[in-house]
Every structure is written in structure tokens, then in C-alpha cells.
Design an enzyme around this catalytic site. Structure first.
Site, PDB file in Angstrom:
ATOM      1  N   ARG A  54      35.866  47.478  45.288  1.00  0.00           N
ATOM      2  CA  ARG A  54      34.820  48.487  45.157  1.00  0.00           C
ATOM      3  C   ARG A  54      35.272  49.593  44.063  1.00  0.00           C
ATOM      4  O   ARG A  54      34.273  50.023  43.302  1.00  0.00           O
ATOM      5  CB  ARG A  54      34.010  49.203  46.435  1.00  0.00           C
ATOM      6  CG  ARG A  54      33.002  50.300  45.791  1.00  0.00           C
ATOM      7  CD  ARG A  54      31.898  50.411  46.943  1.00  0.00           C
ATOM      8  NE  ARG A  54      32.445  50.633  48.266  1.00  0.00           N
ATOM      9  CZ  ARG A  54      33.101  51.989  48.464  1.00  0.00           C
ATOM     10  NH1 ARG A  54      33.102  52.826  47.606  1.00  0.00           N
ATOM     11  NH2 ARG A  54      33.517  52.066  49.651  1.00  0.00           N
ATOM     12  N   TYR A 107      13.559  51.392  28.197  1.00  0.00           N
ATOM     13  CA  TYR A 107      13.141  50.349  29.172  1.00  0.00           C
ATOM     14  C   TYR A 107      12.354  50.699  30.413  1.00  0.00           C
ATOM     15  O   TYR A 107      12.769  51.912  30.923  1.00  0.00           O
ATOM     16  CB  TYR A 107      14.711  50.004  29.586  1.00  0.00           C
ATOM     17  CG  TYR A 107      14.694  48.802  30.454  1.00  0.00           C
ATOM     18  CD1 TYR A 107      14.430  47.286  29.959  1.00  0.00           C
ATOM     19  CD2 TYR A 107      15.043  48.845  31.612  1.00  0.00           C
ATOM     20  CE1 TYR A 107      14.229  46.237  30.870  1.00  0.00           C
ATOM     21  CE2 TYR A 107      15.121  47.728  32.723  1.00  0.00           C
ATOM     22  CZ  TYR A 107      14.808  46.413  32.150  1.00  0.00           C
ATOM     23  OH  TYR A 107      14.866  45.432  33.101  1.00  0.00           O
ATOM     24  N   ASP A 177      21.646  54.133  24.699  1.00  0.00           N
ATOM     25  CA  ASP A 177      21.516  52.811  25.389  1.00  0.00           C
ATOM     26  C   ASP A 177      21.471  51.764  24.290  1.00  0.00           C
ATOM     27  O   ASP A 177      20.817  51.622  23.698  1.00  0.00           O
ATOM     28  CB  ASP A 177      20.147  52.614  26.267  1.00  0.00           C
ATOM     29  CG  ASP A 177      19.992  51.067  26.750  1.00  0.00           C
ATOM     30  OD1 ASP A 177      20.605  50.387  26.285  1.00  0.00           O
ATOM     31  OD2 ASP A 177      19.240  51.184  27.833  1.00  0.00           O
ATOM     32  N   LYS A 202      22.394  41.264  28.569  1.00  0.00           N
ATOM     33  CA  LYS A 202      21.706  40.805  27.549  1.00  0.00           C
ATOM     34  C   LYS A 202      22.811  40.252  26.351  1.00  0.00           C
ATOM     35  O   LYS A 202      23.396  39.182  26.557  1.00  0.00           O
ATOM     36  CB  LYS A 202      20.891  41.812  26.902  1.00  0.00           C
ATOM     37  CG  LYS A 202      20.127  42.780  28.165  1.00  0.00           C
ATOM     38  CD  LYS A 202      18.869  41.912  28.403  1.00  0.00           C
ATOM     39  CE  LYS A 202      18.296  42.612  29.754  1.00  0.00           C
ATOM     40  NZ  LYS A 202      17.776  43.817  29.659  1.00  0.00           N
TER      41      LYS A 202
HETATM   42  C1  LIG Z   1      17.413  44.884  30.545  1.00  0.00           C
HETATM   43  C2  LIG Z   1      17.696  46.390  29.998  1.00  0.00           C
HETATM   44  C3  LIG Z   1      18.140  47.368  30.898  1.00  0.00           C
HETATM   45  C4  LIG Z   1      18.316  47.374  32.391  1.00  0.00           C
HETATM   46  O1  LIG Z   1      19.441  46.394  32.515  1.00  0.00           O
HETATM   47  P1  LIG Z   1      19.698  45.534  33.787  1.00  0.00           P
HETATM   48  O2  LIG Z   1      20.885  44.616  33.616  1.00  0.00           O
HETATM   49  O3  LIG Z   1      18.433  44.445  33.897  1.00  0.00           O
HETATM   50  O4  LIG Z   1      19.727  46.330  35.104  1.00  0.00           O
HETATM   51  C5  LIG Z   1      18.205  48.741  30.296  1.00  0.00           C
HETATM   52  N1  LIG Z   1      18.246  49.027  29.157  1.00  0.00           N
HETATM   53  C6  LIG Z   1      17.920  47.843  27.992  1.00  0.00           C
HETATM   54  C7  LIG Z   1      17.420  48.554  26.706  1.00  0.00           C
HETATM   55  C8  LIG Z   1      17.386  46.691  28.579  1.00  0.00           C
HETATM   56  O5  LIG Z   1      17.085  45.821  27.680  1.00  0.00           O
END
Ligand SMILES: *Cc1c(COP(=O)(O)O)cnc(C)c1O
Length: 387
Positions: A54, A107, A177, A202
Site C-alpha cells: 500500500r 471534470y 489537471d 486516458k
Molecule cells: C477522467 C478524468 C478524471 C477522473 O479520472 P478517473 O481516472 O476516471 O478517476 C479527472 N479529470 C479529467 C480531465 C478526466 O478526463
């Protein structure tokens, strides 16, 4: 070293016991420390060495070194999801009575966490409608400010330089982000941002086979986030995911180049199509954020959105007749994806909030994959002809 070289080599050493070139997947929950004295030394932080997965695992450590190098950061920590990254960052760096700001839109999961959950910890959350709105109207008590340089799903551009300048003045921590642009195209830390995060699910992964989160930045901030994310919230990335993410990241530059070319061609095709009312893509010169991305990033990304006269019915006809685009949420995969945000990802918002965010019934969002652009255009063309 240049970015492409880092993507391959950073964090990767032949396995000391076998010479295996690829980092092995260390499927173990715990690590033997052998002697009582060594256990005591590791727990006291006097000796290095793994204790329990962890808190750290060799597969994720190798990935963390690679990602830190790619972002130009001292340190990175990998976690279970993008949402684990966001919530750990905010919980680690704020406390009761603080103010957190974000630039709309973010998001959906981030929006819901900040507005619905974080406020229950006694933290005030304020949203601003643009970078300029934040510059003009920010609260001097802002402790942390969070934004996405290209927003979802309308692909509005936020100028990170403007946010950083204000944050420096008021002593706020900046959190960017970087999911849509990736470190191949945009490195926020070079502009003075404190913490950069990703949904590794992504583009970083690129193959649509894992859920993953990444946080990178400098020294003490990342150590605080690591403690909260791993020890307290308990959201480490598993070693299988870490292996798959490092494998995906190695081809990030190659994949992004293909996304960029295909997205530009698709956006130009849509912009010239009589059935399409409006195209949202920062790579089009008429996009209001075109110059900001040109000045600060190495490309415009792979996301394209469009509006059709005829609302949901027209959007559904387009989506239902596409053959190469899967109707699915998520983005950044090798395969092209398409979705109707107003009835799916943004359905939980009130109609008024959707209208404010520009998420209309006629909006369709495309994640352009790495297929040949001609095939994607032919697919869109035959579906548009049915309208
Ligand atoms: C998908 C996404 C998230 C969240 O990520 P997860 O891996 O689904 O928890 C946060 N910010 C952006 C811009 C995203 O596209």
C-alpha cells in the site's frame, strides 16, 4: 534527455536479480525485512526498502520515476484513479476553514467532489467562470486553485500563466489537471505550477485497459500527498496497473502525434460541413483559445466537439450511425469514441448549470483515436449525410 528518450528509458533499469529488461510485476502485498533490527530501521525511515505494497512497490516506483522525469518534477506518486489523485491532493493540502477555487468547468467527478463532498470538511469552495474571472474576482484567502487547461466537453482554454501569476501574489497552491494535453504537449511545472495531476486512465495509458491516477510536483508537497493518498486514504495503484501504465507511457509521444494529426483533419472536415453548426477544437485558428495553446503547448490535443441543428434527435442519429466510433465515455484511447454529454456525463447537472457550461442538447464530443483520419472522416461523412 529529450522527451521521447525519457518516455522509454526513465525509471527503467534491468532487474538486478535476472537482468530482465522490462520492470517485473511485483505481485506481493508484503516484503520480508529479514531481521528485527532491519524491520526497526525500515520503520524508522533509517534504511530504505519496501515494507508493504500500500505504501510502495517496485513496479509502481519505477513508473513514478518515469512519470516524474516526463513532467520535469522531483517526484511523482501513482494512485488508483484520477479521482483518487484529485481528492488526495485537496485533502493533503487544505484544512477546515480554507478556501478552494476552481475554474469552471472541470471534470464532472471533480466538480461533484469539490461541491458536494469537500464542503462537508468545512472547506469553502468557489468557482470562477474563466481565467480572467479568477484574475479579476479571486478571493485573497484562496488556499488552493485547480483547473484544466483545456476543459471538458466544450474545449474552452484556460491560460495557466494567468492563474499562476495571481496564485503567487496571494500564496495559493496551484493544481493543474493535465489529462487532456499530457506532458508530451504541456508541462505545467515549467510555468510555475505547483502540482500536476492526471487521470492516467486516458492518454497516458492510451489503451483503455486500466483506471489510474498520477500526481507530480516538487519535494515536500508530493510527500504530503503521498502520505494521504497511500497511508490514509489507501488508494495505491496496483502493480499490474503500474506495469500496463509504464508500457502505455513509452509510446505516448508516438500516439499523441497520431491523435494530433487525425484530430486536426477531422476538425477541419467538420468545420467545412454544412450540416455542422459549430466545431470546438483549439487547433482551429478561429477558436478563442488557439493562441494560448500555441504559446504554451506543443499541440492542440485529440478532443473535438461539435454542435448540430436538431438537438438530441440529430445527435442520436449521428451517433447511432457511426461505425468506427464507439459510443462510450472516457477518452485518449487508440479507438475513437463518441458521446452525447448532456444525456450522459453531464445528465446529473441541472439544466441551468448545463446551459451555463455550454453543454447543450446539440453537443457531441469526439475522442479522436489513432485510426487513419480518412476513415474517420468517411465514417462521419456518411452519418452526417443521414441528417
Ligand atoms: C477522467 C478524468 C478524471 C477522473 O479520472 P478517473 O481516472 O476516471 O478517476 C479527472 N479529470 C479529467 C480531465 C478526466 O478526463
Amino acid at each position: 534527455m529529450k522527451f521521447r528518450t525519457l518516455a522509454i528509458h526513465a525509471g527503467q533499469q534491468p532487474d538486478p536479480s535476472t537482468g530482465a529488461l522490462n520492470t517485473p510485476v511485483y505481485l506481493t502485498s508484503t516484503f520480508s525485512y529479514g531481521t528485527a533490527a532491519e524491520g526497526q530501521a525500515r520503520f524508522a525511515g533509517q534504511n530504505p526498502g519496501y515494507i508493504y505494497s500500500r505504501m510502495g512497490n517496485p513496479t509502481s516506483s519505477a513508473l513514478e520515476q518515469k512519470l516524474a522525469a516526463m513532467e520535469g518534477a522531483d517526484e511523482a506518486v501513482v494512485v488508483a484513479s484520477g479521482m483518487a489523485a484529485i481528492s488526495s491532493i485537496v485533502y493533503a493540502l487544505t484544512q477546515q476553514g480554507d478556501e478552494v477555487a476552481f475554474i469552471d468547468p472541470v471534470y464532472g467527478g471533480t466538480d461533484a467532489f469539490l461541491r458536494n463532498t469537500l464542503v462537508r470538511a468545512g472547506i469553502k469552495v468557489t468557482s470562477y467562470s474563466s481565467d480572467d474571472d479568477f484574475v479579476a474576482n479571486h478571493s485573497a484567502n484562496t488556499r488552493l486553485v485547480l483547473w484544466e487547461p483545456i476543459t471538458n466537453p466544450t474545449l474552452k482554454v484556460i491560460d495557466s500563466r494567468k492563474i499562476v501569476a495571481v496564485a503567487r501574489d496571494i500564496g495559493a497552491i496551484t493544481v493543474c489537471d493535465n489529462t487532456f494535453l499530457t506532458p508530451y504537449l504541456f508541462r505545467p511545472l515549467e510555468l510555475g505550477v505547483d502540482v500536476v495531476m492526471h487521470s492516467g486512465t486516458k492518454y497516458l495509458c492510451g489503451h483503455g485497459d486500466i483506471i489510474a491516477g498520477v500526481v507530480a510536483g516538487n519535494g515536500p508537497l508530493i510527500q504530503r500527498i503521498r502520505t494521504i493518498a497511500l497511508k490514509h486514504i489507501g488508494a495505491p495503484m496496483g502493480p499490474q496497473e503500474a506495469y500496463l501504465l509504464q508500457r502505455g507511457v513509452k509510446t505516448l509521444p508516438l500516439r499523441m502525434d497520431a491523435h494530433l494529426i487525425a484530430a486536426q483533419k477531422v476538425a477541419e472536415f467538420l468545420a467545412a460541413h454544412p450540416k455542422v453548426e459549430k466545431v470546438f477544437f483549439p487547433g482551429l485558428p478561429e477558436h478563442p483559445g488557439h493562441q494560448v495553446i500555441k504559446d504554451t503547448a506543443g499541440g492542440f490535443g485529440g478532443m473535438v466537439a461539435l454542435e448540430l441543428a436538431g438537438g438530441f434527435a440529430a445527435a442520436a442519429t449521428l451517433l447511432d450511425n457511426l461505425t468506427l466510433f464507439a459510443q462510450a465515455v472516457s477518452l485518449g484511447d487508440l479507438e475513437s469514441l463518441a458521446c452525447h454529454p448532456a444525456s450522459t456525463t453531464h445528465a446529473a447537472m441541472t439544466a441551468a448549470d448545463r446551459a451555463k457550461a455550454g453543454v447543450t442538447d446539440k453537443l457531441v464530443r469526439l475522442s479522436i483515436g489513432v485510426e487513419d483520419a480518412d476513415d474517420l472522416i468517411a465514417d462521419l461523412s456518411q452519418a452526417l449525410d443521414l441528417l
